[in-house]
Design an enzyme around this catalytic site. Structure first.
Site, PDB file in Angstrom:
ATOM      1  N   SER A 166       0.855  -1.226  -0.002  1.00 44.52           N
ATOM      2  CA  SER A 166      -0.004   0.030   0.006  1.00 44.52           C
ATOM      3  C   SER A 166       0.831   1.334   0.027  1.00 44.52           C
ATOM      4  O   SER A 166       1.983   1.083   0.549  1.00 44.52           O
ATOM      5  CB  SER A 166      -1.109  -0.133   1.162  1.00 44.52           C
ATOM      6  OG  SER A 166      -1.596   1.184   1.154  1.00 44.52           O
ATOM      7  N   ASP A 167       0.427   2.147  -0.550  1.00 49.11           N
ATOM      8  CA  ASP A 167       1.202   3.687  -0.525  1.00 49.11           C
ATOM      9  C   ASP A 167      -0.008   4.653  -0.592  1.00 49.11           C
ATOM     10  O   ASP A 167      -1.086   4.533  -1.230  1.00 49.11           O
ATOM     11  CB  ASP A 167       2.134   3.453  -1.640  1.00 49.11           C
ATOM     12  CG  ASP A 167       3.008   4.756  -1.614  1.00 49.11           C
ATOM     13  OD1 ASP A 167       3.979   4.724  -0.941  1.00 49.11           O
ATOM     14  OD2 ASP A 167       2.770   6.061  -2.165  1.00 49.11           O
TER      15      ASP A 167
END
Length: 225
Positions: free
Chosen positions: A100-101
């Protein structure tokens, strides 16, 4: 969505070494599936993932998070989420790996982690009275089959018109210097908002759990079983 050169993300004080992982175990869900790995050293994402009451471990992916020339914010977070998951694949060859980012976007400007009070003050002054959109890239990679699922989830926040005193007091109380946009919505940061708009408030903190559950079910993992 929008393109802009993005400043390098600040290092977090709780980052894990390359070869260190954290094991989190639960006894409430014992269904058989590939082991789960969270490709992150963020304690915020670990706390969110624990809501699903699934056994998992976490490990730092240690990738280059620099943006590519002309890359949009949406393309950036989606690519980085996938690269984080893929980076752990050689060390976790038969597991489900979650990457995730996140970045925040206001107008044509992208806000990342401020790193210090000066940058945080600038970010909140910019956000004051405005709507900030948070883009969170999500990836679930099956390192056994090679199947990869990705998405980009959005969540918008309308900020109050904030005085310099309010901004200063907030930053001194909560010190959100490792958070994109310079606030912690799960804490005192919620007092900065006029309204929030989106499908999943977990997206705002950095891990879209509703979208993640959908991806996990595609891989035969149901937190309710």
């Amino acid at each position: 969505m929008l393109s802009k050169k993005i400043s390098q993300k600040s290092q977090k004080t709780d980052n894990l070494p390359h070869n260190e992982s954290i094991q989190t175990q639960f006894t409430m869900n014992t269904q058989a599936h590939l082991p789960l790995v969270l490709a992150s050293s963020s304690h915020y994402r670990r706390q969110l993932f624990r809501k699903l009451q699934l056994e998992f471990e976490s490990a730092a992916p240690n990738i280059d998070e620099s943006p590519k020339q002309g890359e949009t914010a949406e393309a950036l977070v989606t690519r980085l989420a996938q690269e984080k998951a893929l980076a752990l694949s050689p060390r976790h060859p038969q597991q489900l790996i979650i990457g995730s980012d996140q970045v925040a976007v206001i107008g044509e400007q992208i806000l990342t982690k401020p790193g210090d009070i000066h940058t945080a003050t600038q970010q909140l002054q910019l956000s004051s009275g405005s709507t900030v959109t948070f883009l969170t890239g999500l990836c679930l990679h099956n390192s056994k089959t090679g199947q990869t699922q990705t998405s980009c989830e959005r969540f918008a926040v309308k900020f109050l018109a904030l005085s310099h005193e309010q901004i200063e007091n907030y930053l001194l109380k909560e010190e959100p210097y490792d958070c994109a946009g310079s606030f912690k919505s799960e804490g005192l940061g919620v007092s900065l908002f006029e309204s929030m708009h989106g499908d999943d408030p977990n997206t705002l903190i950095g891990l879209p759990l509703i979208a993640l559950c959908r991806m996990l079910r595609n891989e035969g993992v149901d937190p309710l079983k």
